[in-house]
Design a protein around this motif. Structure first.
Motif: not given
Length: 291
Positions: A142-171
Motif C-alpha cells: 500500500l502507498d496511500l501517501a503518494r496519492h495525497t497533496d497535504l499530509k498532517i500528523g496529529v501526534v501528542p506524546v503517548i501518555n497524553l494520547e492515552w489520557i485523552q483516549k481514556i477520558h473519551r472512552d469512559r465519558n
C-alpha cells in the motif's frame, strides 16, 4: 498527487485529537469558500461493531492477542487507496459512514455500530479531506501517501494520547479504565508498525506536550489543558515557511530546530490558521490555473 483534485489527510491514532484539527480545517474551508468532500477513516473499517468483537474473539482464540483497528487486516485500505487515486484523477469516488451513536443514527438512518450503504461522493468539490488512522500508510504494497497533496500528523506524546483516549472512552462510550487499558495494549504492535511510521511521510506534525505530570495516565483525573501544554510543530520540508512571521504572530513561540517551532498550547488554533490557510489556498490556486 493531483493538481486538479487535491487530497488532504489528517492522520493520527485514536484519542490523538484529529477531530479538533478537522474542525480547524472546516473553519478555513468555510471562510475561504472551499467545497470539501469529507472522508471518515472509520468508514473504511472492515467490520461493524458486533463483527469486530466477534473477529477479535476469534483471533484471540487462535493466539493472536493484538488484532486491532490499527492494523491493516481490520480495514479496507485497498479501497481507501483507490478512493484517493480515483478522486485525484476524476474528482469522484465512493464512501460510506460508520454510525457511532444515536444522534448519528437519526442523521444517517442506520443503527449505532453499523455502516451506511456505499454511496458516490457529491460533486463537484474543490478537494477531498480525510481524517482517520491510516491516511499516510506506506506498507505491505500500500502507498496511500503518494496519492495525497497535504499530509498532517496529529501526534501528542503517548501518555497524553492515552489520557485523552481514556477520558473519551469512559465519558462517551461507557468503558472502564481497565477496558481502555486492554485496548491500548492490544493495539501496541500495530501502533508501532503502522501508525508511527506515517509521521515520517506527513508534511507537518503537530505534537502536544504537557507541562504537568502525566507519568501515570491510567489514574489521571483531568486531561491537561492547552494552558498546561506546549505544541511542537515540525515541517518535513521547511522551505517556503516564513518562520520569522510565525514567531512574530504567535506570542511565546520559539524555534527548537531548523524545521520546528514550539508554541504555547493555547495558540494551537491560531498557529494552524496561520500555517494551513496559505497551503490550502496554494492548492486551490494551482487547481484553478490547471483548468
Amino acid at each position: 498527487m493531483s493538481v486538479r483534485h487535491p487530497v488532504i489527510v489528517v492522520t493520527g491514532s485514536s484519542g490523538a485529537g484529529t477531530t479538533s484539527v478537522r474542525n480547524t480545517f472546516q473553519q478555513i474551508f468555510r471562510r475561504e469558500k472551499v467545497q470539501a468532500a469529507y472522508i471518515e477513516g472509520d468508514a473504511f473499517h472492515r467490520y461493524d461493531r458486533a463483527a469486530m468483537r466477534q473477529k477479535t474473539a476469534e483471533e484471540e482464540a487462535c493466539g493472536n492477542h493484538h488484532f486491532s483497528h490499527f492494523g491493516l487486516d481490520a480495514n479496507l485500505l485497498e479501497e481507501l487507496e483507490s478512493l484517493f487515486r480515483d478522486y485525484g484523477e476524476s474528482g469522484t469516488g465512493r464512501t460510506r459512514h460508520y454510525v457511532h451513536d444515536s444522534a448519528e443514527a437519526e442523521r444517517y438512518g442506520a443503527p449505532p455500530g453499523h455502516f451506511t450503504a456505499w454511496h458516490d461522493l457529491e460533486t463537484p468539490t474543490d478537494l477531498l479531506f480525510y481524517e482517520g488512522l491510516h491516511g499516510a500508510v506506506v506498507a505491505d504494497g500500500l502507498d496511500l501517501a503518494r496519492h495525497t497533496d497535504l499530509k498532517i500528523g496529529v501526534v501528542p506524546v503517548i501518555n497524553l494520547e492515552w489520557i485523552q483516549k481514556i477520558h473519551r472512552d469512559r465519558n462517551t462510550r461507557g468503558y472502564s479504565t481497565e477496558d481502555v487499558m486492554a485496548t491500548i495494549l492490544r493495539r501496541m504492535p500495530d501502533y508501532a508498525q503502522y501508525i508511527c511510521p506515517q509521521f515520517t511521510h506527513t508534511d507537518i506534525n503537530f505534537q502536544r506536550i504537557p507541562t504537568v505530570d502525566t507519568s501515570n495516565p491510567f489514574i489521571a483525573r483531568w486531561i491537561p489543558t492547552p494552558d498546561e501544554s506546549m505544541v511542537v510543530i515540525r515541517f518535513r520540508n521547511p522551505r517556503g515557511i516564513d518562520f520569522p512571521y510565525l514567531l512574530s504572530m504567535i506570542a511565546g513561540s520559539f524555534m527548537s530546530r531548523a524545521n520546528s517551532i514550539v508554541i504555547p498550547g493555547n495558540k494551537l488554533d491560531l498557529a494552524m490558521q496561520l500555517i494551513l490557510t496559505p497551503l490550502i489556498l496554494r492548492l486551490i490556486e494551482r487547481q484553478q490555473r490547471s483548468q
